[in-house]
Design a protein around this motif. Structure first.
Motif, short mmCIF file in Angstrom:
data_model
loop_
_atom_site.label_atom_id
_atom_site.label_comp_id
_atom_site.label_asym_id
_atom_site.label_seq_id
_atom_site.Cartn_x
_atom_site.Cartn_y
_atom_site.Cartn_z
N LYS A 28 0.85 -1.20 0.00
CA LYS A 28 0.00 0.00 0.00
C LYS A 28 0.87 1.24 0.00
O LYS A 28 1.77 1.38 0.82
N ASP A 46 -3.56 4.67 -0.27
CA ASP A 46 -4.19 5.45 0.80
C ASP A 46 -4.00 6.92 0.47
O ASP A 46 -2.88 7.42 0.45
N GLU A 53 -8.14 3.82 -0.59
CA GLU A 53 -8.48 4.13 0.81
C GLU A 53 -8.50 5.64 1.06
O GLU A 53 -7.66 6.37 0.54
N GLU A 67 -10.73 3.74 9.41
CA GLU A 67 -9.89 3.94 10.59
C GLU A 67 -10.42 5.06 11.48
O GLU A 67 -10.09 5.12 12.65
N HIS A 116 -7.31 -1.89 10.17
CA HIS A 116 -6.23 -0.89 10.12
C HIS A 116 -5.20 -1.20 11.21
O HIS A 116 -5.56 -1.52 12.33
MG MG Z 1 -4.96 4.95 6.32
#
Ligand code: MG
Length: 384
Positions: free
Chosen positions: A181, A211, A237, A263, A312
């Motif tokens: 990620k 992300d 994300e 999250e 997360h």
């Molecule tokens: Mg994050």
């Protein structure tokens, strides 16, 4: 079988390398700082708060909240509000006790944020104690493990250039990791190019995730989402501000790439609109903010919407990581867990026996409760 003591232990530990790259000039004197383009406050240290719940017979349960900034806030909530409600009770009432804690400030509107972080830390410690009392790992008490090991992705790739990120990712593929990620949010073209460079270098079989740290508006997120879909991204994300469920729903309807969110949310009540409005395809609660109890319930709720879970794991340390592995083992709809190598190393340094992550998977601890314990002497030595 009664709880006799509840202690909250804030921790502040020196950090060498951060998830988002090196620390800015001047950071490291105990102050908090910003990392543009992101808007959140960061600490120059690994900060967290551990909870130690003691029983009359000497058993100890460990919990941890995700508390990367101002862990003393969580400490105060635990010591002043939650501890009196837990002392004298049995940890085997863990589900009842979650509700007791949740109700304490509910009518005042404290059903999120720091309050839930504090509840979550205690909830994890109660599950640890349940396991110790019954001689079983937490995942067994949740109904058993759906898998023997927990698949994960390497999170962050904190290097300034695409070439260096590719090189770092390749060093992990050689170790058996097949999912990565990027911490991004640097503009539509830059983000798409970063993912493209990884895709070119690592091939079609590698799982790539992004992300965006909430930096985009809806129209930008749609553009980037379409580009990411073409690159075969596993999930996109935090594209848009976290309160904006409606825009996420529009985005999810407009793009083929799965949208991941969670999250910032802490309870099944907070996740419900995301599911009802089809605003996310993958949910990412953090055990350090939602506890074992809520993450398990959120997963059950998500399952009824055919939505997967990717809990997360950012800067939560060893207790938080172990608790996440335990609950991830016990949910049917798991996608992947997060893995941050620099955090994992610090986390393990504070445990009596280390957690293991290799060949792209976490091992599930088999000892009672969380299967790990905090080394309090080591913590005292490592405190900044
Ligand atoms: Mg994050």
């Amino acid at each position: 079988m009664k709880i006799t003591r509840v202690e909250a232990i804030p921790a502040r530990i020196k950090r060498e390398e951060a998830y988002l790259g090196g620390l800015p000039e001047g950071a490291g004197r105990g102050d908090y700082f910003l990392r543009p383009p992101y808007r959140a406050l960061y600490s120059a240290y690994f900060e967290t708060v551990f909870v130690k719940i003691s029983m009359a017979d000497g058993d100890i349960g460990w919990g941890e909240a995700l508390a990367p900034v101002a862990p003393e806030v969580v400490q105060q909530i635990i010591e002043q509000l939650l501890a009196p409600a837990l002392i004298g009770r049995s940890p085997l009432d863990v589900n009842v006790l979650w509700n007791v804690m949740y109700d304490l400030m509910r009518e005042r509107g404290y059903y999120g944020g720091f309050m839930l972080d504090a509840i979550s830390a205690c909830d994890v410690a109660l599950w640890d104690l349940c396991g110790k009392i019954l001689g079983q790992p937490a995942h067994q008490l949740l109904g058993g493990a759906f898998r023997e090991r927990i698949p994960c992705y390497v999170s962050g790739l904190p290097r300034p250039t695409a070439a260096e990120r590719v090189e770092l990712a390749q060093s992990y593929t050689e170790q058996g990791f097949g999912a990565f990620k990027l911490a991004a949010g640097h503009g539509i073209r830059a983000d798409a190019e970063s993912v493209g460079a990884l895709r070119d270098a690592l091939g079609a079989e590698t799982t790539l995730l992004l992300d965006a740290h909430w930096v985009y508006a809806l129209d930008e997120a749609v553009q980037l989402g379409n580009a990411l879909a073409d690159l075969g991204l596993g999930f996109f994300e935090a594209p848009i501000n976290p309160e904006d469920v409606e825009s996420h729903a529009q985005l999810a309807a407009a793009v083929a790439v799965p949208i991941a969110h969670g999250e910032t949310e802490r309870t099944r009540y907070q996740f419900r609109p995301w599911l009802m409005q089809k605003a996310a395809d993958i949910l990412q609660p953090d055990v350090g903010r939602a506890g074992i109890s809520e993450v398990f319930k959120i997963a059950a709720l998500a399952e009824t919407f055919n939505v997967k879970m990717a809990p997360h794991l950012s800067v939560g340390l060893g207790i938080c990581i172990a608790a996440t592995i335990q609950v991830a083992a016990a949910i049917p709809n798991l996608y992947l867990l997060e893995y941050q190598p620099p955090v994992f190393e610090i986390a393990n340094a504070l445990l009596e026996s280390p957690l293991i992550c290799q060949d792209g998977c976490y091992e599930i601890p088999t000892g009672p409760g969380l299967g790990v314990a905090l080394d309090e002497d080591r913590l005292r030595q490592m405190q900044a």
